[in-house]
Design an enzyme around this catalytic site. Structure first.
Site, PDB file in Angstrom:
ATOM      1  N   LYS A   1       0.792  -1.250   0.013  1.00 19.93           N
ATOM      2  CA  LYS A   1       0.074  -0.164   0.016  1.00 19.93           C
ATOM      3  C   LYS A   1       0.986   1.038  -0.180  1.00 19.93           C
ATOM      4  O   LYS A   1       0.472   2.021  -0.752  1.00 19.93           O
ATOM      5  CB  LYS A   1      -0.973  -0.120   1.169  1.00 19.93           C
ATOM      6  CG  LYS A   1      -2.031  -0.941   1.253  1.00 19.93           C
ATOM      7  CD  LYS A   1      -2.919  -0.915   2.585  1.00 19.93           C
ATOM      8  CE  LYS A   1      -2.344  -0.861   3.911  1.00 19.93           C
ATOM      9  NZ  LYS A   1      -1.579  -2.283   4.053  1.00 19.93           N
TER      10      LYS A   1
ATOM     11  N   ARG B   1      -9.269   1.064   8.816  1.00 19.62           N
ATOM     12  CA  ARG B   1      -8.850  -0.397   9.181  1.00 19.62           C
ATOM     13  C   ARG B   1     -10.060  -1.094   9.882  1.00 19.62           C
ATOM     14  O   ARG B   1      -9.699  -2.515  10.211  1.00 19.62           O
ATOM     15  CB  ARG B   1      -7.487  -0.258   9.853  1.00 19.62           C
ATOM     16  CG  ARG B   1      -6.375  -0.526   9.197  1.00 19.62           C
ATOM     17  CD  ARG B   1      -5.268  -0.459  10.067  1.00 19.62           C
ATOM     18  NE  ARG B   1      -4.053  -1.263   9.858  1.00 19.62           N
ATOM     19  CZ  ARG B   1      -2.953  -0.686   9.517  1.00 19.62           C
ATOM     20  NH1 ARG B   1      -2.999   0.815   8.830  1.00 19.62           N
ATOM     21  NH2 ARG B   1      -1.725  -1.360   9.569  1.00 19.62           N
TER      22      ARG B   1
ATOM     23  N   ARG C   1      11.582  -6.047   5.216  1.00 19.56           N
ATOM     24  CA  ARG C   1      11.461  -4.325   4.851  1.00 19.56           C
ATOM     25  C   ARG C   1      12.296  -3.664   5.762  1.00 19.56           C
ATOM     26  O   ARG C   1      12.747  -4.039   6.723  1.00 19.56           O
ATOM     27  CB  ARG C   1       9.967  -4.344   5.193  1.00 19.56           C
ATOM     28  CG  ARG C   1       9.471  -2.700   5.061  1.00 19.56           C
ATOM     29  CD  ARG C   1       8.029  -2.559   4.661  1.00 19.56           C
ATOM     30  NE  ARG C   1       7.552  -2.397   5.989  1.00 19.56           N
ATOM     31  CZ  ARG C   1       6.065  -2.240   6.226  1.00 19.56           C
ATOM     32  NH1 ARG C   1       5.183  -1.986   4.904  1.00 19.56           N
ATOM     33  NH2 ARG C   1       5.514  -2.284   7.272  1.00 19.56           N
TER      34      ARG C   1
ATOM     35  N   ARG D   1      11.496  -1.474  11.355  1.00 14.77           N
ATOM     36  CA  ARG D   1      10.413  -1.131  12.298  1.00 14.77           C
ATOM     37  C   ARG D   1      10.205  -2.394  13.267  1.00 14.77           C
ATOM     38  O   ARG D   1      10.265  -3.409  13.072  1.00 14.77           O
ATOM     39  CB  ARG D   1       9.203  -0.972  11.358  1.00 14.77           C
ATOM     40  CG  ARG D   1       9.011   0.516  10.800  1.00 14.77           C
ATOM     41  CD  ARG D   1       7.964   0.381   9.884  1.00 14.77           C
ATOM     42  NE  ARG D   1       6.503  -0.128  10.349  1.00 14.77           N
ATOM     43  CZ  ARG D   1       5.443   0.052   9.809  1.00 14.77           C
ATOM     44  NH1 ARG D   1       5.245   0.666   8.584  1.00 14.77           N
ATOM     45  NH2 ARG D   1       4.367  -0.523  10.234  1.00 14.77           N
TER      46      ARG D   1
ATOM     47  N   ARG E   1      -0.192  -8.713  13.505  1.00 11.75           N
ATOM     48  CA  ARG E   1      -0.777  -7.739  12.730  1.00 11.75           C
ATOM     49  C   ARG E   1      -1.622  -8.398  11.554  1.00 11.75           C
ATOM     50  O   ARG E   1      -2.803  -8.015  11.156  1.00 11.75           O
ATOM     51  CB  ARG E   1       0.433  -6.976  12.106  1.00 11.75           C
ATOM     52  CG  ARG E   1       1.346  -6.100  13.233  1.00 11.75           C
ATOM     53  CD  ARG E   1       2.351  -5.346  12.476  1.00 11.75           C
ATOM     54  NE  ARG E   1       2.095  -4.537  11.394  1.00 11.75           N
ATOM     55  CZ  ARG E   1       3.088  -4.224  10.631  1.00 11.75           C
ATOM     56  NH1 ARG E   1       4.392  -4.911  10.560  1.00 11.75           N
ATOM     57  NH2 ARG E   1       2.654  -3.301   9.707  1.00 11.75           N
TER      58      ARG E   1
HETATM   59  P1  AMP Z   1       1.092   0.755   9.175  1.00  9.88           P
HETATM   60  O1  AMP Z   1       2.160   1.634   8.937  1.00  9.88           O
HETATM   61  O2  AMP Z   1       0.125   1.386   8.333  1.00  9.88           O
HETATM   62  O3  AMP Z   1       1.484  -0.801   8.939  1.00  9.88           O
HETATM   63  O4  AMP Z   1       0.656   1.009  10.835  1.00  9.88           O
HETATM   64  C1  AMP Z   1       1.653   0.760  11.770  1.00  9.88           C
HETATM   65  C2  AMP Z   1       0.776   0.631  13.238  1.00  9.88           C
HETATM   66  O5  AMP Z   1       0.154   1.801  13.248  1.00  9.88           O
HETATM   67  C3  AMP Z   1      -0.494  -0.430  12.980  1.00  9.88           C
HETATM   68  O6  AMP Z   1       0.180  -1.767  13.291  1.00  9.88           O
HETATM   69  C4  AMP Z   1      -1.421   0.143  14.205  1.00  9.88           C
HETATM   70  O7  AMP Z   1      -0.811  -0.274  15.085  1.00  9.88           O
HETATM   71  C5  AMP Z   1      -1.417   1.700  13.951  1.00  9.88           C
HETATM   72  N1  AMP Z   1      -2.350   2.241  12.758  1.00  9.88           N
HETATM   73  C6  AMP Z   1      -2.026   2.828  11.741  1.00  9.88           C
HETATM   74  N2  AMP Z   1      -3.056   2.895  11.060  1.00  9.88           N
HETATM   75  C7  AMP Z   1      -4.194   2.621  11.857  1.00  9.88           C
HETATM   76  C8  AMP Z   1      -5.593   2.660  11.786  1.00  9.88           C
HETATM   77  N3  AMP Z   1      -6.150   3.353  10.692  1.00  9.88           N
HETATM   78  N4  AMP Z   1      -6.401   2.258  12.698  1.00  9.88           N
HETATM   79  C9  AMP Z   1      -5.673   1.557  13.882  1.00  9.88           C
HETATM   80  N5  AMP Z   1      -4.259   1.731  14.081  1.00  9.88           N
HETATM   81  C10 AMP Z   1      -3.693   2.166  13.011  1.00  9.88           C
END
Ligand code: AMP
Length: 213
Positions: A13, A88, A127, A159, A170
């Protein structure tokens, strides 16, 4: 174009959002990036979000809704935007609808990038990220100099939530909470499904074709 990118964590994404942002000249809104920045800066939002993020859990909907509403009230979204990692949950999708109604706009398309789960662990554990937002992979998208960002020369890092024990959490979280959104946007007539198990350029071309852009 006001669009959403849906798909598993590590499904491409962010990479596709970066390409689409250039192509469409609209901002990319990554809730994950906004949260990581808040954690780094030690803001009240960051302090609340950190424990959830470290455990691979979703940050509560009300916190996310607040940050999205604030982001969409900025004046750079006139030509549209690309959401990456939001919504999400079904509650977030409903929340987005309410915010959009209030602003007198609507979401045009939800692009679902479909990647098989067995490929996800490999993608996420390989990654490497940069604080500037650029993302690499130790096999499929190497930087020119190992460990150094091509874009800003920053030091690449893994990360904490890209480590294997958190990745599993996740993926489970995604299947329970986020997968229902595919049907939600299908019913709204907005879903475009793309085979994400291809090279970055091929996925990008399929997205452009699917959106007619
Ligand atoms: P990402 O970089 O999109 O994988 O997000 C990393 C982490 O941020 C996720 O595992 C969640 O803990 C939190 N996070 C990001 N976007 C959301 C969202 N829309 N709703 C809830 N948690 C989020």
């Amino acid at each position: 174009m006001r669009m959403i990118l849906l798909g598993k964590p590590g499904g491409g994404k962010g990479t596709q959002a970066t390409l689409l942002k250039e192509h469409l000249d609209v901002p990319q809104i990554s809730t994950g990036d906004i949260l990581r920045e808040a954690v780094k800066n030690g803001t009240p939002l960051g302090k609340e979000a950190k424990n959830y993020m470290d455990a691979g859990k979703l940050v509560p909907d009300d916190l996310i809704r607040g940050l999205v509403e604030e982001r969409l009230s900025q004046d750079d979204i006139g030509k549209g935007f690309i959401f990456d990692g939001f919504p999400r949950t079904l509650a977030q999708a409903e929340g987005l609808k309410k915010i959009a109604d209030k602003l007198g706009i609507s979401i045009d398309k939800a692009v679902y990038i479909d990647v098989p789960t067995d490929k996800i662990v490999k993608r996420l554990s390989g990654r490497r990220s940069c604080a500037c937002g650029a993302v690499y992979h130790i096999e499929s998208k190497r930087p020119k100099i190992e460990g150094v960002c091509d874009a800003c020369s920053g030091k690449l890092y893994q990360r904490d939530d890209d480590k294997e024990d958190v990745i599993k959490q996740r993926i489970e979280q995604y299947e329970a909470q986020t997968m229902p959104l595919i049907d939600y946007y299908r019913k709204e007539g907005k879903l475009v499904t793309i085979d994400g198990d291809q090279d970055i350029d091929e996925v990008f071309n399929d997205i452009k074709r699917g959106l007619g852009i």
